[in-house]
Scaffold this motif. Structure first.
Motif, PDB file in Angstrom:
ATOM      1  N   ASN A   1      -4.979  52.801  21.321  1.00 59.64           N
ATOM      2  CA  ASN A   1      -4.265  54.089  21.349  1.00 59.64           C
ATOM      3  C   ASN A   1      -4.783  54.949  22.494  1.00 59.64           C
ATOM      4  O   ASN A   1      -3.999  55.604  23.195  1.00 59.64           O
ATOM      5  CB  ASN A   1      -4.459  54.851  20.041  1.00 59.64           C
TER       6      ASN A   1
ATOM      7  N   LYS B   1       5.864  56.431  20.919  1.00 58.42           N
ATOM      8  CA  LYS B   1       5.966  55.510  22.062  1.00 58.42           C
ATOM      9  C   LYS B   1       7.357  54.901  22.154  1.00 58.42           C
ATOM     10  O   LYS B   1       8.057  54.797  21.141  1.00 58.42           O
ATOM     11  CB  LYS B   1       4.894  54.414  21.931  1.00 58.42           C
TER      12      LYS B   1
ATOM     13  N   GLY C   1      -0.566  51.340  13.812  1.00 59.19           N
ATOM     14  CA  GLY C   1      -1.996  51.273  14.134  1.00 59.19           C
ATOM     15  C   GLY C   1      -2.842  52.205  13.276  1.00 59.19           C
ATOM     16  O   GLY C   1      -3.771  51.793  12.592  1.00 59.19           O
TER      17      GLY C   1
END
Ligand SMILES: Nc1ncnc2c1ncn2[C@@H]1O[C@H](COP(=O)(O)OP(=O)(O)OP(=O)(O)O)[C@@H](O)[C@H]1O
Ligand SMILES: [Mg+2]
Length: 528
Positions: free
Chosen positions: A425, A476, A485
């Motif tokens: 990240n 994103k 994540g």
């Protein structure tokens, strides 16, 4: 003259007679017998001597000029009633003697004096004086005792009243006829009646919500609520002055009274606050449930969306290949296309598998495989795995591991996955390069270790902060992030008894910290 029985010196006798000879003889006789003696020659002199000398016994002649003995007797009895008075009469003056006795003389003696009669009269006067004194002492004693008892009673009463008024529960007492006799402050507050409005003016039945009185009486008479004549924790309702129904928990007992049904004492606990809290809890549970259903709905929608695209791709390529195969044997020129299609099918299937695996990691119920881990090794491994990606994006790595870090207990693979997710990240947040700091330290409280990943990227927009740990939350572009994540990190940390926190760094960048509890002392050695 025969000798008088001994008299203690504190007996004072006042002798009043207008004949000096008599005064002299009698003084000698009395002083011989141990009395303190004073004399006076007439009634007026006697009266003033009475005040200054304060005799216990006064002996007075009746016939005297100016103020006679009877007048003196009356005046003395009025001013100093404790003085015993013996009057002297001439023989044959019985009517005067009777008059003297009516005026509360102790005795009379006749002149000429007869010694024995005189001693007897003196003795009786002393006895009367003593008896009167004793009665007075006793009365004083009784009065003091009574005052003390009264004070004690008042104290006890005040204590009981405070006890009753200090109670948080409403306390109500009523007599055999149901009339209210005790009505404490809590009841005043609960029902809105003052004590004066309730006591002697209302009945117990009048305080219940309509219909509840009968139910209360039935329960009181029944066995099951604590025995006949007793009631414990019975839920009912009272009615306030303004007509409001007040839910209460009632306890009551009939007061024993021999031969007849006695009065009743009741304790009422206001349940309004309890009901309010119950309602609040129920509301919260409902909201939580709704929230959970909404999250589930969002999750399902996201899963469908995320998996739908790769599935559509797989389906398309599969159908295409089947169509080609139906036309006949596979031509050599088509083989390269087939390889390409199959590679696409493989990568799309792989994407689906990764989504499913991440979701499983997020929601897995089974406990992680815990061993004791040395953080030093774990962090170095993570740094090694990300080195290539970091170099590609021109990101400097700074690894800061505190000395002598204690081991933690955890699942090595899962913790590694957490750190890698945070590093990736951070890399994504610094497309133009920057620096990444990977740090491990003991927390200030000393009960946990912290692993922090700090970047120099753009940071997290404040509006996004509350959502970043939600599954499928991503900022994103399609194909670059699924949004699993951080939710995976969150789930793993929860199963490790730890937490993950995120904050923006002043200036720029974001910092994510894993908080891991220390391994309890004496567990297995660290895994390498
Ligand atoms: N270091 C960071 N700096 C700025 N924003 C971050 C950082 N880490 C996470 N975020 C924000 O949190 C979002 C969620 O992160 P998460 O790791 O859950 O998903 P993702 O990285 O978008 O996708 P995935 O990890 O599944 O490939 C990111 O899309 C990003 O907006
Ligand atoms: Mg990510």
């Amino acid at each position: 003259m025969p000798s008088l029985p001994p008299a203690p010196m504190d007996w004072r006798v006042l002798l009043v007679d207008d004949e000096e000879g008599i005064r002299k003889v009698m003084r000698i006789t009395l002083e011989d017998a141990g009395y303190q003696v004073e004399t006076a020659a007439d009634g007026a002199g006697g009266l003033s001597r009475c005040e200054s000398f304060a005799p216990q016994i006064l002996i007075t002649d009746i016939r005297m000029p100016v103020m006679d003995g009877l007048e003196l007797l009356a005046a003395v009895k009025q001013r100093q009633p404790e003085i015993e008075v013996i009057v002297m009469t001439a023989f044959g003056e019985m009517d005067l003697a009777i008059r003297a006795l009516q005026l509360d003389a102790s005795d009379f003696i006749t002149k000429p004096l007869h010694d024995e009669a005189f001693f007897l009269a003196l003795q009786r006067a002393r006895d009367r004086f003593r008896a009167r004194q004793q009665v007075q002492d006793y009365t004083t004693l009784l009065e003091a005792g009574w005052a003390r008892t009264a004070r004690e009673l008042i104290d006890t009463f005040a204590f009981q009243r405070n006890l009753i008024d200090g109670s948080l529960d409403g306390i109500l007492g009523c007599d055999r006829d149901d009339a209210v006799v005790i009505f404490n402050r809590s009841l005043e507050r609960m029902l809105g009646y003052t004590r004066a409005q309730a006591v002697g003016q209302m009945t117990l039945a009048g305080l219940f919500h309509p219909g509840e009185d009968a139910r209360f009486r039935r329960a009181l008479a029944a066995e099951k609520w604590g025995g006949r004549g007793r009631l414990a924790l019975f839920e009912t309702a009272l009615m306030a002055k303004d007509g409001q129904s007040i839910p209460v928990q009632a306890s009551a007992a009939i007061l024993p009274q021999p031969g007849a049904m006695g009065g009743l004492v009741c304790f009422f606990r206001d349940l309004r606050e309890v009901r309010r809290l119950e309602q609040e809890v129920a509301d919260q549970a409902r909201i939580l449930h709704q929230d959970k259903m909404m999250s589930l709905g969002r999750l399902a929608a996201s899963v469908v969306h995320e998996i739908n695209n790769p599935l559509a791709g797989i389906l398309n390529y599969t159908r295409l290949m089947l169509r080609i195969l139906k036309r006949g044997p596979l031509e050599a020129t088509r083989q390269a296309d087939f390889s390409r299609y199959l590679a696409l099918v493989e990568s799309e299937t792989d994407r689906c598998a990764r989504i499913v695996a991440s979701l499983l990691a997020f929601s897995r119920k089974s406990p992680p495989a815990m061993t004791e881990l040395a953080l030093h090794d774990l962090l170095n491994r993570c740094a090694l795995m990300s080195r290539h990606k970091l170099e590609l994006q021109k990101i400097q790595l700074e690894l800061v591991i505190a000395d002598a870090l204690p081991p933690v207990r955890g699942d090595a693979n899962q913790l590694q996955q957490c750190i890698i997710n945070l590093i990736f990240n951070a890399i994504d947040a610094m497309p133009e390069g920057g620096s990444l700091r990977l740090e491990a330290d003991r927390s200030p409280c000393g009960r946990e270790v912290t692993i922090t990943v700090t970047d120099t990227g753009a940071g997290i927009p404040t509006a996004d902060l509350p959502h970043i740990f939600e599954p499928f939350f991503t900022t994103k572009a399609e194909g670059y992030g699924v949004g699993l994540g951080l939710s995976t990190v969150f789930g793993i940390m929860q199963r490790h008894g730890g937490t993950v926190t995120a904050e923006n760094v002043a200036g720029n960048g974001a910092a994510f910290t894993l908080h891991l509890p220390l391994a309890p002392a004496g567990t297995s050695p660290p895994e390498r």
